[in-house]
Design a protein around this motif. Structure first.
Motif, PDB file in Angstrom:
ATOM      1  N   LYS A   1      10.056  -0.381   7.276  1.00 24.98           N
ATOM      2  CA  LYS A   1      11.026  -1.369   7.734  1.00 24.98           C
ATOM      3  C   LYS A   1      10.246  -2.606   8.186  1.00 24.98           C
ATOM      4  CE  LYS A   1      14.623   1.489   7.524  1.00 24.98           C
ATOM      5  NZ  LYS A   1      15.818   1.291   6.649  1.00 24.98           N
ATOM      6  N   LEU A   2      10.808  -3.775   7.896  1.00 23.19           N
ATOM      7  CA  LEU A   2      10.139  -5.032   8.227  1.00 23.19           C
ATOM      8  C   LEU A   2      11.069  -5.892   9.072  1.00 23.19           C
ATOM      9  CD1 LEU A   2       7.824  -7.152   7.764  1.00 23.19           C
ATOM     10  CD2 LEU A   2       9.130  -7.913   5.756  1.00 23.19           C
TER      11      LEU A   2
ATOM     12  N   VAL B   1       2.884  -6.134   3.361  1.00 22.83           N
ATOM     13  CA  VAL B   1       2.499  -7.366   4.046  1.00 22.83           C
ATOM     14  C   VAL B   1       1.012  -7.570   3.785  1.00 22.83           C
ATOM     15  CG1 VAL B   1       2.249  -8.512   6.277  1.00 22.83           C
ATOM     16  CG2 VAL B   1       4.278  -7.111   5.820  1.00 22.83           C
ATOM     17  N   VAL B   2       0.647  -8.716   3.226  1.00 23.81           N
ATOM     18  CA  VAL B   2      -0.727  -8.968   2.835  1.00 23.81           C
ATOM     19  C   VAL B   2      -1.429  -9.771   3.924  1.00 23.81           C
ATOM     20  CG1 VAL B   2      -2.255  -9.982   1.103  1.00 23.81           C
ATOM     21  CG2 VAL B   2      -0.089  -8.922   0.400  1.00 23.81           C
ATOM     22  N   VAL B   3      -2.489  -9.189   4.463  1.00 26.49           N
ATOM     23  CA  VAL B   3      -3.303  -9.821   5.504  1.00 26.49           C
ATOM     24  C   VAL B   3      -4.738  -9.870   4.982  1.00 26.49           C
ATOM     25  CG1 VAL B   3      -4.170  -9.623   7.841  1.00 26.49           C
ATOM     26  CG2 VAL B   3      -1.810  -8.986   7.350  1.00 26.49           C
ATOM     27  N   GLY B   4      -5.206 -11.063   4.623  1.00 21.74           N
ATOM     28  CA  GLY B   4      -6.531 -11.171   4.005  1.00 21.74           C
ATOM     29  C   GLY B   4      -6.563 -10.375   2.708  1.00 21.74           C
ATOM     30  N   LYS B   5      -7.497  -9.437   2.600  1.00 17.13           N
ATOM     31  CA  LYS B   5      -7.590  -8.589   1.419  1.00 17.13           C
ATOM     32  C   LYS B   5      -6.878  -7.252   1.611  1.00 17.13           C
ATOM     33  CE  LYS B   5     -12.033 -10.559  -0.034  1.00 17.13           C
ATOM     34  NZ  LYS B   5     -13.458 -10.273  -0.367  1.00 17.13           N
ATOM     35  N   GLU B   6      -6.248  -7.090   2.759  1.00 20.40           N
ATOM     36  CA  GLU B   6      -5.602  -5.820   3.080  1.00 20.40           C
ATOM     37  C   GLU B   6      -4.098  -5.892   2.858  1.00 20.40           C
ATOM     38  OE1 GLU B   6      -4.939  -2.842   6.948  1.00 20.40           O
ATOM     39  OE2 GLU B   6      -6.025  -4.742   7.163  1.00 20.40           O
ATOM     40  N   LYS B   7      -3.537  -4.803   2.360  1.00 22.23           N
ATOM     41  CA  LYS B   7      -2.101  -4.663   2.239  1.00 22.23           C
ATOM     42  C   LYS B   7      -1.615  -3.654   3.286  1.00 22.23           C
ATOM     43  CE  LYS B   7      -1.491  -5.720  -2.699  1.00 22.23           C
ATOM     44  NZ  LYS B   7      -0.994  -5.209  -4.003  1.00 22.23           N
ATOM     45  N   ILE B   8      -0.685  -4.106   4.110  1.00 17.24           N
ATOM     46  CA  ILE B   8      -0.099  -3.223   5.117  1.00 17.24           C
ATOM     47  C   ILE B   8       1.282  -2.814   4.617  1.00 17.24           C
ATOM     48  CG2 ILE B   8       0.667  -3.013   7.509  1.00 17.24           C
ATOM     49  CD1 ILE B   8      -1.359  -5.173   8.254  1.00 17.24           C
TER      50      ILE B   8
ATOM     51  N   THR C   1      -3.781  -9.692  16.752  1.00 14.10           N
ATOM     52  CA  THR C   1      -3.834 -11.109  17.108  1.00 14.10           C
ATOM     53  C   THR C   1      -4.783 -11.843  16.163  1.00 14.10           C
ATOM     54  OG1 THR C   1      -5.605 -10.681  18.709  1.00 14.10           O
ATOM     55  CG2 THR C   1      -3.354 -10.624  19.531  1.00 14.10           C
ATOM     56  N   ASN C   2      -4.705 -13.180  16.184  1.00 11.54           N
ATOM     57  CA  ASN C   2      -5.546 -13.997  15.295  1.00 11.54           C
ATOM     58  C   ASN C   2      -5.442 -13.536  13.839  1.00 11.54           C
ATOM     59  OD1 ASN C   2      -6.851 -15.976  16.971  1.00 11.54           O
ATOM     60  ND2 ASN C   2      -7.964 -14.277  17.927  1.00 11.54           N
ATOM     61  N   THR C   3      -4.276 -13.108  13.455  1.00 15.34           N
ATOM     62  CA  THR C   3      -4.092 -12.533  12.121  1.00 15.34           C
ATOM     63  C   THR C   3      -3.018 -13.301  11.371  1.00 15.34           C
ATOM     64  OG1 THR C   3      -4.702 -10.335  12.954  1.00 15.34           O
ATOM     65  CG2 THR C   3      -3.548 -10.436  10.839  1.00 15.34           C
ATOM     66  N   THR C   4      -3.394 -13.882  10.261  1.00 14.79           N
ATOM     67  CA  THR C   4      -2.473 -14.664   9.445  1.00 14.79           C
ATOM     68  C   THR C   4      -1.957 -13.829   8.284  1.00 14.79           C
ATOM     69  OG1 THR C   4      -3.633 -16.719   9.986  1.00 14.79           O
ATOM     70  CG2 THR C   4      -2.214 -16.741   8.039  1.00 14.79           C
ATOM     71  N   VAL C   5      -0.657 -13.797   8.140  1.00 10.03           N
ATOM     72  CA  VAL C   5      -0.045 -13.115   6.996  1.00 10.03           C
ATOM     73  C   VAL C   5      -0.108 -14.058   5.795  1.00 10.03           C
ATOM     74  CG1 VAL C   5       2.072 -12.124   6.053  1.00 10.03           C
ATOM     75  CG2 VAL C   5       1.444 -11.708   8.442  1.00 10.03           C
ATOM     76  N   GLU C   6      -0.779 -13.601   4.736  1.00 11.44           N
ATOM     77  CA  GLU C   6      -0.940 -14.434   3.545  1.00 11.44           C
ATOM     78  C   GLU C   6       0.327 -14.429   2.699  1.00 11.44           C
ATOM     79  OE1 GLU C   6      -3.578 -16.211   3.255  1.00 11.44           O
ATOM     80  OE2 GLU C   6      -4.793 -15.244   4.812  1.00 11.44           O
ATOM     81  N   SER C   7       0.930 -13.258   2.556  1.00  7.72           N
ATOM     82  CA  SER C   7       2.138 -13.150   1.740  1.00  7.72           C
ATOM     83  C   SER C   7       2.851 -11.846   2.077  1.00  7.72           C
ATOM     84  CB  SER C   7       1.798 -13.191   0.244  1.00  7.72           C
ATOM     85  OG  SER C   7       0.990 -12.076  -0.115  1.00  7.72           O
ATOM     86  N   ILE C   8       4.099 -11.763   1.630  1.00  7.26           N
ATOM     87  CA  ILE C   8       4.898 -10.551   1.799  1.00  7.26           C
ATOM     88  C   ILE C   8       5.503 -10.193   0.441  1.00  7.26           C
ATOM     89  CG2 ILE C   8       6.918  -9.530   2.921  1.00  7.26           C
ATOM     90  CD1 ILE C   8       6.406 -11.364   5.306  1.00  7.26           C
TER      91      ILE C   8
END
Length: 594
Positions: free
Chosen positions: A268-269, A257-264, A243-250
């Motif tokens: 499958k998406l 999936v880029v969340v802040g400085k982290e890549k998840i 929660t409270n998590t914004t996806v910066e880019s895909i």
């Protein structure tokens, strides 16, 4: 005591129910009042069960409500299908509607409220705005009687269907979006035996919740009551919710999936990003007390200000605007003046047409809501806070609160340069909701080929979002499952419900059967002589019948309906003669409608 055993089917067939908001359950009795027929019976009240005997005289295709306990709601539903007797819960797990007031077609009983359907043979949920099944109860036939045994703890208790939890499977499914479609997909994956990692990412500060009551019951709902599942559920079944998590880019090529400085990284998406409430480009649109209604914090702001407002202006005469106007005016009555503004000639003109839209306008006016139609907004005026709304026709409306019911903008920006975007703003998919290799889209964001016409459509309705999450999950698991349903939605205004089935975009003719002045009618929407959708009010089960007729492709022509050669009863008889349409519960079992 004998144990009651529900019929067992493979985990891949099971749907796990969502938790129904408690507030919604309590309000169920206010939503509908239909006559019910009860029959004579004899009840043996045991310590832990009721045993009931009724005459064994059911006809094929008949369903009968049987009272088993002391309370009015302590009833079960007995049906005769394919020569066999079945007994299931009579209370729909969504909001408690009596299924005996619904419609039985084949082995499916369809709820009279929101078009949920269940198999009376095994109680498994088939479609609708919730995922919970019915209890099944053992019956035996002896000496001209049907004997039913009902454990008290199971009476009116929705049935939870089977799920697995996370295991050693390294596969990672990432779901971007925390609405009902993403929730549906996550649960379906676990129901289908997937033991890999599931991550739901949402920018909101809460776990997934049901938005639909917010505009219909503005002053009654609480966020906890809307929440689909408690926190413990996600922990139990190994579903991570960020929660409270914004996806910066895909990055679709690298599957990140880029969340802040982290890549998840994902295998499958699923894109279930929904939409953002649209704010028209107007001067003053960002003044204080100018609100959209999409998230729960929007609702809190609206109702807090509404309690002290004298004049409220609602911009937009479609579903969010009209439902909110009804809910606020009903609660605050003469304490507040409400004016609905739109550039159309009547409310709902684009979706329901002038005839039905005009009828709903009169219903609102009879309850004190005012309208400024054929009148666009020029600007919203005020200093710091809204004070007025200036219209293009020269009028100026005083306003302490402005509610923008101006539609949504599909959240496609994360992938708009990587995936094909439809003219309707959705991510274009195939009939399996696949948008690209290892990428799927469901819910408000999905633009898919409607199986009836082949045209790409994007549907913003609860039932469709839930269904699409289910279909997407099965396709993610490699179980080909086409989306071949008939969309259904409802709106609730002034304690009256309008139900709608089909896809009516581009309709060129409306045939009305009934009395629009009393909001008791069935409207048929035709395109080039073919009926493609229908809406109705105060006509029990009309849309349950018509949705089946559309699915079976047995709707009469517009000409036949205009000349009154065919009635709703005739359509019902045709549907019943065909039996239940194809609702394959096993992925890939039927490709008949492709």
């Amino acid at each position: 005591m004998r144990k009651i055993l529900s019929s067992a089917i493979a985990i891949t067939l099971r749907r796990t129910p969502l938790v129904v908001p408690q507030r919604t359950q309590r309000l169920a009795v206010t939503l509908i009042s239909l006559p019910l027929i009860r029959y004579g019976f004899q009840t043996l009240n045991l310590n832990d069960a009721y045993e009931v005997s009724i005459d064994d005289n059911l006809n094929e295709g008949e369903m009968r409500e049987v009272q088993v306990g002391p309370k009015k709601e302590d009833a079960v539903l007995v049906c005769k299908v394919d020569g066999q007797i079945y007994c299931v819960s009579n209370s729909c797990p969504h909001v408690g509607a009596p299924l005996s007031a619904g419609f039985l077609v084949g082995d499916k009983v369809k709820c009279p409220f929101h078009n949920a359907s269940f198999s009376v043979k095994d109680g498994v949920h088939d479609e609708g705005p919730m995922f919970r099944g019915l209890q099944t109860f053992p019956v035996k036939q002896e000496n001209g009687q049907i004997v039913i045994r009902v454990e008290k703890q199971l009476l009116n208790a929705p049935r939870t269907l089977n799920m697995v939890t996370k295991g050693d499977d390294p596969t990672h499914v990432v779901i971007v979006g925390g609405g009902v479609s993403g929730q549906s997909a996550a649960e379906t994956l676990r129901q289908a035996g997937f033991r890999g990692k599931i991550t739901i990412i949402t920018a909101e500060d809460s776990l997934p919740y049901d938005r639909t009551p917010m505009s219909k019951m503005t002053f009654l709902v609480k966020q906890q009551g809307l929440q689909i599942r408690p926190k413990q559920f996600y922990e139990q079944y190994g579903i991570d919710v960020l929660t409270n998590t914004t996806v910066e880019s895909i990055d679709i090529n690298n599957q990140d999936v880029v969340v802040g400085k982290e890549k998840i990284h994902y295998d499958k998406l699923l894109l279930a990003t929904g939409g953002t409430a649209r704010r028209p480009q107007l001067d003053g649109v960002n003044l204080g007390n100018v609100h959209t209604l999409r998230q729960f914090n929007d609702l809190q702001s609206i109702r807090d200000k509404a309690k002290t407002a004298k004049n409220i202006v609602v911009v937009g005469a479609s579903f969010i605007g009209m439902e909110t106007a009804s809910a606020i005016k009903k609660e605050l009555k003469d304490q507040v003046n409400i004016t609905v503004v739109d550039s159309t000639t009547v409310p709902f003109e684009r979706v329901l047409g002038k005839e039905v839209g005009g009828s709903l306008q009169k219903l609102h006016e009879a309850n004190g809501v005012e309208f400024e139609l054929n009148a666009g907004v020029k600007r919203i005026g005020g200093v710091g806070q809204v004070q007025r709304v200036d219209l293009l026709n020269g009028k100026s409306l005083q306003a302490d609160l402005v509610i923008l019911g101006t539609g949504i903008q599909p959240n496609n920006k994360l992938v708009k340069d990587q995936l094909k975007i439809s003219p309707n703003g959705g991510i274009e998919t195939d009939v399996f909701l696949k948008a690209a290799k290892n990428v799927y889209a469901s819910g408000d964001i999905s633009s898919y080929p409607y199986w009836v016409t082949g045209e790409h459509v994007r549907i913003e309705h609860q039932n469709e979002a839930v269904r699409q999450g289910y279909v997407a999950a099965l396709n993610i698991l490699g179980r080909p499952t086409p989306l071949t349903d008939v969309p259904f939605f409802w709106t609730r205004q002034w304690d009256r419900t309008l139900a709608y089935s089909g896809v009516g975009q581009g309709f060129d003719e409306v045939i009305v059967d009934g009395d629009l002045s009393q909001q008791k009618f069935v409207a048929y929407y035709a395109r080039k002589g073919r009926v493609v959708a229908s809406a109705s009010m105060n006509t029990p089960n009309a849309q349950m019948i018509i949705s089946e007729a559309l699915r079976l492709n047995v709707m009469p022509s517009a000409e036949e309906l205009k000349e009154k050669k065919v009635s709703l009863d005739d359509i019902k008889k045709t549907v019943l003669s065909k039996g239940s349409s194809c609702h394959c519960k096993r992925a890939g079992q039927c490709q008949a409608q492709l």
